[in-house]
Scaffold this motif. Structure first.
Motif, PDB file in Angstrom:
ATOM      1  N   UNK A  58      40.304  63.317  73.575  1.00  0.00           N
ATOM      2  CA  UNK A  58      40.249  62.804  74.936  1.00  0.00           C
ATOM      3  C   UNK A  58      41.620  62.330  75.420  1.00  0.00           C
ATOM      4  N   UNK A  59      42.349  61.680  74.525  1.00  0.00           N
ATOM      5  CA  UNK A  59      43.667  61.163  74.900  1.00  0.00           C
ATOM      6  C   UNK A  59      44.569  62.306  75.343  1.00  0.00           C
ATOM      7  N   UNK A  60      44.465  63.420  74.607  1.00  0.00           N
ATOM      8  CA  UNK A  60      45.351  64.543  74.915  1.00  0.00           C
ATOM      9  C   UNK A  60      44.993  65.170  76.248  1.00  0.00           C
ATOM     10  N   UNK A  61      43.676  65.265  76.511  1.00  0.00           N
ATOM     11  CA  UNK A  61      43.255  65.831  77.794  1.00  0.00           C
ATOM     12  C   UNK A  61      43.785  64.968  78.927  1.00  0.00           C
ATOM     13  N   UNK A  62      43.668  63.667  78.735  1.00  0.00           N
ATOM     14  CA  UNK A  62      44.138  62.737  79.757  1.00  0.00           C
ATOM     15  C   UNK A  62      45.647  62.869  79.965  1.00  0.00           C
ATOM     16  N   UNK A  63      46.365  62.975  78.854  1.00  0.00           N
ATOM     17  CA  UNK A  63      47.817  63.105  78.930  1.00  0.00           C
ATOM     18  C   UNK A  63      48.191  64.393  79.658  1.00  0.00           C
ATOM     19  N   UNK A  64      47.466  65.485  79.294  1.00  0.00           N
ATOM     20  CA  UNK A  64      47.762  66.784  79.901  1.00  0.00           C
ATOM     21  C   UNK A  64      47.586  66.742  81.410  1.00  0.00           C
ATOM     22  N   UNK A  65      46.510  66.103  81.837  1.00  0.00           N
ATOM     23  CA  UNK A  65      46.245  66.123  83.276  1.00  0.00           C
ATOM     24  C   UNK A  65      47.271  65.272  84.013  1.00  0.00           C
ATOM     25  N   UNK A  66      47.752  64.214  83.349  1.00  0.00           N
ATOM     26  CA  UNK A  66      48.813  63.426  83.970  1.00  0.00           C
ATOM     27  C   UNK A  66      50.092  64.252  84.066  1.00  0.00           C
ATOM     28  N   UNK A  67      50.349  64.999  82.975  1.00  0.00           N
ATOM     29  CA  UNK A  67      51.585  65.767  82.921  1.00  0.00           C
ATOM     30  C   UNK A  67      51.579  66.868  83.978  1.00  0.00           C
ATOM     31  N   UNK A  68      50.386  67.432  84.235  1.00  0.00           N
ATOM     32  CA  UNK A  68      50.319  68.574  85.157  1.00  0.00           C
ATOM     33  C   UNK A  68      50.706  68.163  86.572  1.00  0.00           C
ATOM     34  N   UNK A  69      50.682  66.840  86.849  1.00  0.00           N
ATOM     35  CA  UNK A  69      51.083  66.384  88.177  1.00  0.00           C
ATOM     36  C   UNK A  69      52.552  66.669  88.437  1.00  0.00           C
ATOM     37  N   UNK A  70      53.319  66.709  87.334  1.00  0.00           N
ATOM     38  CA  UNK A  70      54.767  66.820  87.510  1.00  0.00           C
ATOM     39  C   UNK A  70      55.263  68.253  87.524  1.00  0.00           C
ATOM     40  N   UNK A  71      54.429  69.191  87.103  1.00  0.00           N
ATOM     41  CA  UNK A  71      54.888  70.576  87.116  1.00  0.00           C
ATOM     42  C   UNK A  71      54.349  71.248  88.370  1.00  0.00           C
ATOM     43  N   UNK A  72      55.237  71.965  88.987  1.00  0.00           N
ATOM     44  CA  UNK A  72      54.848  72.618  90.227  1.00  0.00           C
ATOM     45  C   UNK A  72      54.210  73.964  89.928  1.00  0.00           C
ATOM     46  N   UNK A  73      53.164  74.281  90.631  1.00  0.00           N
ATOM     47  CA  UNK A  73      52.519  75.582  90.448  1.00  0.00           C
ATOM     48  C   UNK A  73      53.304  76.674  91.148  1.00  0.00           C
ATOM     49  N   UNK A  74      54.015  76.255  92.146  1.00  0.00           N
ATOM     50  CA  UNK A  74      54.704  77.262  92.948  1.00  0.00           C
ATOM     51  C   UNK A  74      56.020  77.621  92.275  1.00  0.00           C
ATOM     52  N   UNK A  75      56.216  78.894  92.045  1.00  0.00           N
ATOM     53  CA  UNK A  75      57.479  79.324  91.484  1.00  0.00           C
ATOM     54  C   UNK A  75      58.439  79.621  92.623  1.00  0.00           C
ATOM     55  N   UNK A  76      59.488  78.822  92.698  1.00  0.00           N
ATOM     56  CA  UNK A  76      60.380  78.983  93.847  1.00  0.00           C
ATOM     57  C   UNK A  76      61.180  80.267  93.766  1.00  0.00           C
ATOM     58  N   UNK A  77      61.512  80.655  92.508  1.00  0.00           N
ATOM     59  CA  UNK A  77      62.252  81.903  92.355  1.00  0.00           C
ATOM     60  C   UNK A  77      61.228  82.992  92.062  1.00  0.00           C
ATOM     61  N   UNK A  78      60.978  83.836  93.023  1.00  0.00           N
ATOM     62  CA  UNK A  78      59.908  84.820  92.875  1.00  0.00           C
ATOM     63  C   UNK A  78      60.238  85.904  91.858  1.00  0.00           C
ATOM     64  N   UNK A  79      61.439  86.470  91.972  1.00  0.00           N
ATOM     65  CA  UNK A  79      61.786  87.612  91.131  1.00  0.00           C
ATOM     66  C   UNK A  79      62.647  87.192  89.955  1.00  0.00           C
ATOM     67  N   UNK A  80      62.209  86.146  89.288  1.00  0.00           N
ATOM     68  CA  UNK A  80      62.993  85.665  88.155  1.00  0.00           C
ATOM     69  C   UNK A  80      62.918  86.695  87.029  1.00  0.00           C
ATOM     70  N   UNK A  81      64.086  87.063  86.489  1.00  0.00           N
ATOM     71  CA  UNK A  81      64.112  88.039  85.402  1.00  0.00           C
ATOM     72  C   UNK A  81      63.965  87.291  84.079  1.00  0.00           C
ATOM     73  N   UNK A  82      63.015  87.696  83.286  1.00  0.00           N
ATOM     74  CA  UNK A  82      62.839  87.071  81.982  1.00  0.00           C
ATOM     75  C   UNK A  82      63.717  87.822  80.992  1.00  0.00           C
ATOM     76  N   UNK A  83      64.857  87.235  80.685  1.00  0.00           N
ATOM     77  CA  UNK A  83      65.757  87.934  79.764  1.00  0.00           C
ATOM     78  C   UNK A  83      65.753  87.239  78.412  1.00  0.00           C
TER      79      UNK A  83
END
Lengths: 527, 275
Positions: A58-83
């Motif tokens: 439970x602690x981990x689930x709670x931590x994860x959901x708190x952490x997800x607030x800080x990561x943006x879902x939107x990728x600002x760089x659309x065509x990022x090359x994974x090198x």
């Protein structure tokens, strides 16, 4: 308060509930979150995903959901090359899977041509029965890489020699023979050697110039022992040529020919490979060359020690027998009428039915012994040197076991047998194959099944030793110039000695004066 | 290496030359399940293989819920019948260091070690003391030694609960690629030795639940691990150069990790010369 509640018709229980909820809804002064929203989010997540034993995590689930607030879902760089390196390698290896040229007529033509490419998957299958080798996917990649090698070079014979582990990267090693007519590739190699020679010549010249400029500098009278000439291509330790690469798909690098000096000093050192061919080998005694040379020397030693075949698979060429009887024969050919050796014989503890088909390397570092002193008369410049050199007794030629010697003749390591024969399956012995494991070179294996056999080496490239490695002792300290009267400084005389000397001189002078006077007197008398 | 899905996991170490024949894989899949059931283990690990001159030993370990305690080691020569190894006591481990040479493959074989006893005067009195070491005992000691020296797990794969038990971390999601390239992300799976010697300042940043073991960074000599990425960065492999044959793998970003030892059971004492 009570009045208000009375008005709203709220009983005390509801009142408590409301105050609790309002407490939960209080936003944190630090983060701005409140527990009510957070709990509802966590519980929704738990109910949606329904993990087992949720109370434990439970602690981990709670931590994860708190952490997800800080990561943006939107990728600002659309065509990022994974090198990432993963992509880079995949791109390198993609070329392996590319079909060459057109797709229509190719297959028919290639069927007609006889290719030196071995059927590696078949060999891999046999090795897998014995629990030796590499992954199948990896072998396919090696196979494709070997195919590349065959396509780009004129080769008559190709083998997967094995894999050597390094600390940073690994080496895949291919053993090849050039076609007789096509020596172009070998010519390519020669300029390099010439360059090397030129380089050494240049060094020599520079030294010479220096000597001319400053005549005073003392010359060392140390002459390095005459160099043992290396064996020609296609003979002895340089019979086969080797290519290495770090990953299948990356370019193959040809290893230079090995010199006896390299083999000799490779025997004295024990170093891990790094995986970079140009890495220096830092060791005592110093190794003449880089890791590329050390690798080549170890390959030569391992091949000579562990390449074995069932008896009768190779034979000597018949017409050469009479000519070379004295020297021992250096070449063997495949016996066309080879009769498979039975499994029981192959797995026999005496190992009489396995033979070496690569020449033994003599202590000199060559397969064929050569007398060093007189072979290189050009190097000897001074006539005095030559006279000196004739004095020692003629060295006795070193003799090793001849080609195609059974393994039963191999020397034991302490009281350890050099080879361990095994049967691949004890449950179904009817279809089992025989496997040989080298104890002298851990990682070297051979299998034989019917008319097929193969050797492979997968390991770190070091010889097994009962005792631990002892680096050779450093050379004794050089002798100093013998101290004699001509180089020792005279001691200063003491005051007493000086006075004594002065007195003596004075006395002598006085005596001389007296003598003179006396003589004068005598003269006077005479006159 | 977890015995569940052994046939898949063993492929991760295949590039290090560790291969099981199909017959051995099939036999292990059957016998390890039976071993787990009959021994009432929480989990059974395929530990590896110790190569002998005549025969090889396959080693498996069964663990209870706390994976660091309650570990039992089994050996087998045919992958089917498993025998329990005696736990390695301190005296056994001291003695088995005296045994030289390779394992033979016969558990009842006895190594002999003769020691010249020196009398109190310092001169050799000629008294010889012969110690016999059973191969089974030596096997058990070597396994304990390897476990102590090189058995590693990724950081945060195990957690220490407040009551001191060490459990697998259920929410371990793997190391990231950049983390997995650092030796400090891997820990020795043993009771911490170097941790107590750290200063308070160094300890301040540690998470007590996770950082309760030693990291590989402090290993002596430096460079006793060879860390390599394979398949680009799709698989990280750590090979111990101290115990040649010990291979650890981890797929970054997943909870897949494991290790295996296939070697002749001799410590590489030449390591300082070879780097």
């Amino acid at each position: 308060m009570t009045d208000v509640n009375m008005e709203l018709n709220i009983n005390p229980k509801e009142q408590q509930f409301i105050s609790a909820k309002s407490y939960l809804l209080t936003a944190s002064t630090d983060t701005g979150l409140n527990l009510y929203d957070h709990l509802s989010r966590v519980l929704t997540k738990v109910l949606d995903e329904r993990p087992n034993n949720v109370v434990d995590i439970f602690e981990d689930v709670s931590k994860d959901s708190k952490r997800s607030k800080f990561t943006s879902d939107v990728d600002t760089v659309r065509d990022k090359l994974d090198q990432s390196t993963e992509v880079a390698l995949a791109k390198v290896q993609e070329k392996l899977f590319a079909k060459e040229g057109g797709e229509d007529n190719e297959p028919e033509e290639s069927e007609e041509l006889e290719t030196p490419l071995p059927n590696i998957m078949e060999l891999c299958f046999f090795f897998e029965q014995a629990g030796i080798g590499l992954n199948r996917e990896e072998m396919i990649r090696v196979w494709l890489a070997l195919k590349n090698l065959v396509d780009t070079h004129a080769l008559s014979h190709v083998r997967f020699w094995g894999k050597m582990f390094g600390t940073e990267q690994n080496y895949y090693i291919a053993e090849v023979e050039y076609r007789d007519g096509d020596e172009e590739e070998e010519e390519e190699e020669e300029p390099e050697e010439q360059q090397e020679e030129e380089a050494t010549d240049k060094d020599g010249d520079e030294e010479g110039e220096e000597e001319q400029e400053e005549d005073d500098t003392p010359k060392p009278d140390f002459k390095p022992p005459p160099e043992i000439p290396k064996e020609e291509n296609k003979t002895g330790t340089n019979k086969k040529t080797y290519f290495v690469c770090n990953d299948p798909g990356k370019p193959w690098t040809k290893l230079p020919a090995v010199t006896p000096a390299q083999i000799q000093s490779a025997r004295l050192i024990k170093k891990f490979f790094t995986g970079r061919l140009d890495a220096p080998v830092v060791s005592y005694p110093p190794f003449p060359g880089n890791e590329i040379n050390y690798l080549r020397a170890q390959i030569a030693r391992i091949s000579a020690g562990t390449h074995v075949s069932p008896m009768g698979f190779y034979q000597f060429e018949e017409d050469e027998e009479e000519e070379e009887e004295t020297e021992g024969r250096n070449d063997c050919v495949i016996n066309v009428d080879f009769e498979p050796v039975s499994l029981r014989d192959l797995c026999d503890g005496s190992l009489q039915h396995w033979v070496h088909h690569v020449q033994h390397i003599l202590p000199q570092g060559r397969c064929v012994w050569v007398k060093v002193g007189q072979e290189t008369p050009e190097e000897v410049d001074d006539e005095d040197e030559e006279e000196e050199r004739e004095e020692p007794d003629e060295p006795e030629p070193e003799v090793g076991p001849p080609l195609l010697t059974p393994l039963s003749e191999d020397a034991e390591i302490g009281n350890l047998p050099p080879w361990t024969p095994k049967v691949s399956s004890k449950l179904i012995p009817q279809y089992a194959i025989s496997v040989l494991q080298s104890n002298l070179w851990p990682g070297a294996h051979a299998f034989a099944a019917g008319k097929k056999f193969e050797n492979v080496y997968i390991g770190y490239g070091h010889k097994y030793n009962m005792d631990n490695y002892n680096p050779p002792q450093t050379a004794p300290i050089q002798e100093e110039f013998p101290s004699g009267p001509e180089i020792t400084e005279a001691e200063d005389p003491t005051v007493e000695e000086e006075n004594a000397l002065r007195n003596a001189q004075q006395e002598a002078a006085e005596a001389a004066e007296e003598m003179e006077e006396a003589e004068e007197e005598e003269d006077d008398e005479d006159n | 290496m977890d015995s569940e899905g052994l046939h898949l996991n063993i492929d991760y170490v295949g590039s290090s030359g560790i291969i099981l024949s199909p017959e051995q894989k099939a036999a292990l899949q059957t016998s390890l399940v039976i071993l787990k059931n009959s021994g009432k283990f929480h989990r059974v690990y395929f530990w590896g293989k110790i190569l002998g001159v005549k025969d090889d030993y396959f080693i498996a370990q069964g663990v209870g819920r706390d994976e660091m305690e309650n570990r039992k080691t089994f050996y087998s020569k045919d992958c089917v019948h498993w025998g329990l190894l005696p736990p390695a006591t301190k005296a056994m481990r001291e003695q088995s260091k005296l045994a030289q040479g390779r394992f033979t493959g016969d558990p009842s074989y006895e190594f002999e070690h003769t020691e010249q006893k020196k009398s109190e005067d310092g001169e050799e009195a000629g008294e010889e003391e012969t110690i016999t070491i059973k191969e089974e005992d030596r096997l058990s000691s070597v396994i304990a030694e390897i476990d102590e020296d090189v058995k590693i797990v990724p950081r945060s794969a195990f957690i220490k609960t407040p009551d001191g038990k060490i459990n697998a971390n259920r929410s371990f999601e793997g190391l990231s690629v950049s983390e997995s390239a650092k030796l400090c992300s891997y820990m020795h799976f043993r009771d911490a030795i170097c941790l107590q010697e750290k200063s308070l300042l160094q300890k301040a940043n540690l998470d007590k639940a996770i950082d309760f073991m030693d990291t590989l960074e402090e290993d002596i000599p430096k460079g006793s691990w060879s860390l390599q990425f394979e398949r680009g960065s799709g698989l990280v492999t750590l090979r111990s150069l101290l115990w040649l044959g010990y291979v650890f793998y981890h797929v970054p970003g997943t909870h897949m990790y494991g290790s295996c030892y296939v070697g002749n059971g001799e410590k590489n004492l030449d390591l300082p010369f070879m780097l």
